[in-house]
Design a protein around this motif. Sequence first.
Motif, PDB file in Angstrom:
ATOM      1  N   HIS A 199       1.076   9.431  -6.119  1.00 51.82           N
ATOM      2  CA  HIS A 199       1.108  10.717  -5.416  1.00 51.82           C
ATOM      3  C   HIS A 199      -0.193  10.951  -4.660  1.00 51.82           C
ATOM      4  CE1 HIS A 199       4.592  12.789  -7.786  1.00 51.82           C
ATOM      5  NE2 HIS A 199       4.918  11.593  -7.341  1.00 51.82           N
ATOM      6  N   ALA A 200      -0.564   9.954  -3.860  1.00 43.28           N
ATOM      7  CA  ALA A 200      -1.762  10.071  -3.029  1.00 43.28           C
ATOM      8  C   ALA A 200      -1.625  11.282  -2.115  1.00 43.28           C
ATOM      9  CB  ALA A 200      -1.932   8.799  -2.196  1.00 43.28           C
ATOM     10  N   PRO A 201      -2.728  11.869  -1.704  1.00 42.70           N
ATOM     11  CA  PRO A 201      -2.648  12.989  -0.760  1.00 42.70           C
ATOM     12  C   PRO A 201      -1.877  12.577   0.502  1.00 42.70           C
ATOM     13  CG  PRO A 201      -4.884  12.744  -1.599  1.00 42.70           C
ATOM     14  CD  PRO A 201      -4.106  11.551  -2.080  1.00 42.70           C
ATOM     15  N   GLY A 202      -1.089  13.493   1.026  1.00 38.15           N
ATOM     16  CA  GLY A 202      -0.262  13.211   2.194  1.00 38.15           C
ATOM     17  C   GLY A 202      -1.035  12.644   3.372  1.00 38.15           C
ATOM     18  N   GLU A 203      -2.274  13.070   3.538  1.00 37.51           N
ATOM     19  CA  GLU A 203      -3.092  12.597   4.659  1.00 37.51           C
ATOM     20  C   GLU A 203      -3.326  11.088   4.590  1.00 37.51           C
ATOM     21  OE1 GLU A 203      -3.972  15.285   2.689  1.00 37.51           O
ATOM     22  OE2 GLU A 203      -3.122  16.654   4.181  1.00 37.51           O
ATOM     23  N   GLU A 204      -3.304  10.515   3.391  1.00 35.86           N
ATOM     24  CA  GLU A 204      -3.538   9.075   3.249  1.00 35.86           C
ATOM     25  C   GLU A 204      -2.390   8.248   3.821  1.00 35.86           C
ATOM     26  OE1 GLU A 204      -4.833   7.648  -0.548  1.00 35.86           O
ATOM     27  OE2 GLU A 204      -6.215   9.344  -0.813  1.00 35.86           O
ATOM     28  N   PHE A 205      -1.236   8.851   4.007  1.00 29.98           N
ATOM     29  CA  PHE A 205      -0.093   8.141   4.564  1.00 29.98           C
ATOM     30  C   PHE A 205      -0.104   8.127   6.087  1.00 29.98           C
ATOM     31  CE2 PHE A 205       1.382   9.233   0.350  1.00 29.98           C
ATOM     32  CZ  PHE A 205       2.104   8.120  -0.033  1.00 29.98           C
ATOM     33  N   LEU A 206      -0.792   9.070   6.697  1.00 27.92           N
ATOM     34  CA  LEU A 206      -0.674   9.260   8.141  1.00 27.92           C
ATOM     35  C   LEU A 206      -1.128   8.046   8.938  1.00 27.92           C
ATOM     36  CD1 LEU A 206      -1.648  13.012   8.488  1.00 27.92           C
ATOM     37  CD2 LEU A 206       0.591  11.951   8.024  1.00 27.92           C
ATOM     38  N   SER A 207      -2.145   7.340   8.471  1.00 37.88           N
ATOM     39  CA  SER A 207      -2.608   6.146   9.185  1.00 37.88           C
ATOM     40  C   SER A 207      -1.612   4.995   9.062  1.00 37.88           C
ATOM     41  CB  SER A 207      -3.979   5.711   8.670  1.00 37.88           C
ATOM     42  OG  SER A 207      -3.878   5.289   7.319  1.00 37.88           O
ATOM     43  N   MET A 208      -0.614   5.149   8.202  1.00 41.07           N
ATOM     44  CA  MET A 208       0.407   4.123   8.007  1.00 41.07           C
ATOM     45  C   MET A 208       1.673   4.419   8.806  1.00 41.07           C
ATOM     46  SD  MET A 208      -0.090   4.007   3.892  1.00 41.07           S
ATOM     47  CE  MET A 208       0.624   2.427   3.539  1.00 41.07           C
ATOM     48  N   ASP A 216       5.347  16.744   0.590  1.00 41.29           N
ATOM     49  CA  ASP A 216       4.878  17.808  -0.286  1.00 41.29           C
ATOM     50  C   ASP A 216       6.002  18.264  -1.224  1.00 41.29           C
ATOM     51  OD1 ASP A 216       2.750  19.739  -1.045  1.00 41.29           O
ATOM     52  OD2 ASP A 216       4.247  21.184  -0.344  1.00 41.29           O
ATOM     53  N   ARG A 217       7.208  18.358  -0.701  1.00 44.29           N
ATOM     54  CA  ARG A 217       8.358  18.744  -1.536  1.00 44.29           C
ATOM     55  C   ARG A 217       8.644  17.668  -2.582  1.00 44.29           C
ATOM     56  NH1 ARG A 217      13.406  17.437  -1.120  1.00 44.29           N
ATOM     57  NH2 ARG A 217      13.306  16.834   1.067  1.00 44.29           N
ATOM     58  N   VAL A 218       8.602  16.410  -2.177  1.00 43.95           N
ATOM     59  CA  VAL A 218       8.915  15.292  -3.077  1.00 43.95           C
ATOM     60  C   VAL A 218       7.938  15.219  -4.246  1.00 43.95           C
ATOM     61  CG1 VAL A 218       8.928  12.761  -3.222  1.00 43.95           C
ATOM     62  CG2 VAL A 218      10.179  13.922  -1.400  1.00 43.95           C
ATOM     63  N   ILE A 219       6.649  15.355  -3.969  1.00 44.82           N
ATOM     64  CA  ILE A 219       5.683  15.229  -5.071  1.00 44.82           C
ATOM     65  C   ILE A 219       5.689  16.443  -5.985  1.00 44.82           C
ATOM     66  CG2 ILE A 219       4.220  13.563  -3.875  1.00 44.82           C
ATOM     67  CD1 ILE A 219       2.217  15.851  -3.367  1.00 44.82           C
ATOM     68  N   HIS A 220       6.375  17.504  -5.572  1.00 44.63           N
ATOM     69  CA  HIS A 220       6.554  18.660  -6.454  1.00 44.63           C
ATOM     70  C   HIS A 220       7.913  18.634  -7.142  1.00 44.63           C
ATOM     71  CE1 HIS A 220       3.029  20.093  -4.235  1.00 44.63           C
ATOM     72  NE2 HIS A 220       2.785  20.769  -5.350  1.00 44.63           N
ATOM     73  N   ASP A 245       0.830  -1.209   0.000  1.00 46.00           N
ATOM     74  CA  ASP A 245       0.000   0.000   0.000  1.00 46.00           C
ATOM     75  C   ASP A 245       0.864   1.259   0.000  1.00 46.00           C
ATOM     76  OD1 ASP A 245      -2.225  -1.649   0.056  1.00 46.00           O
ATOM     77  OD2 ASP A 245      -2.666  -1.288   2.184  1.00 46.00           O
ATOM     78  N   TRP A 246       1.953   1.221   0.771  1.00 47.04           N
ATOM     79  CA  TRP A 246       2.868   2.362   0.862  1.00 47.04           C
ATOM     80  C   TRP A 246       3.399   2.746  -0.523  1.00 47.04           C
ATOM     81  CZ3 TRP A 246       4.301   5.908   4.335  1.00 47.04           C
ATOM     82  CH2 TRP A 246       5.491   6.589   4.126  1.00 47.04           C
ATOM     83  N   TYR A 247       3.921   1.759  -1.237  1.00 48.56           N
ATOM     84  CA  TYR A 247       4.523   2.063  -2.536  1.00 48.56           C
ATOM     85  C   TYR A 247       3.482   2.411  -3.589  1.00 48.56           C
ATOM     86  CZ  TYR A 247       9.001   1.059  -0.570  1.00 48.56           C
ATOM     87  OH  TYR A 247      10.123   1.126   0.214  1.00 48.56           O
ATOM     88  N   LEU A 248       2.307   1.825  -3.516  1.00 48.05           N
ATOM     89  CA  LEU A 248       1.234   2.208  -4.435  1.00 48.05           C
ATOM     90  C   LEU A 248       0.865   3.676  -4.235  1.00 48.05           C
ATOM     91  CD1 LEU A 248      -0.900   1.561  -6.573  1.00 48.05           C
ATOM     92  CD2 LEU A 248      -2.408   0.858  -4.702  1.00 48.05           C
TER      93      LEU A 248
END
Length: 147
Positions: free
Chosen positions: A26-35, A61-65, A18-21
């Motif tokens: 470039h899922a929204p950053g908030e989707e990572f927080l539960s992980m 945010d810097r990485v996806i930009h 799930d992390w790498y997907l």
Amino acid sequence: MKTLTPLTESEVKQLVDDWYLKLDVHAPGEEFLSMLANETLEMQLPETTLHGQDEFKTWYDRVIHTFFDEVHTMQSLDIKTTSERADVQLVVRWEASRWQAPAPKSQRLAFDAAQRWVVKRSQLTQKPVIETYIVDSLTPLEGFPSL
């Protein structure tokens, strides 16, 4: 304090997948927080060390930009579980493009990233979360530039 069920290899593998997907799309950053563990999170990356979810959000945010057309492909994955945690060793091939102004074209990058993670079960959600994320090496593939 509630006793937590030991992590299973399959749920840790699902977290890794799930992390790498999410990184690839470039899922929204908030989707990572539960992980991610909150206060105890430590991420040792080639360019910096992050502590906590707020620092992760700023970094992400810097990485996806900076990077686009990302693809993460698992090369090896080893998960060892104990009653308290899971120790993960993996090598992921990371391919991405970046454009650095004023270059006329983007640049393709490709690396093998050797990583170690410590995964624990969240007291709050009972789900696996990454507590420690260490990039041991980031090796450019032959013919590709370094960062």
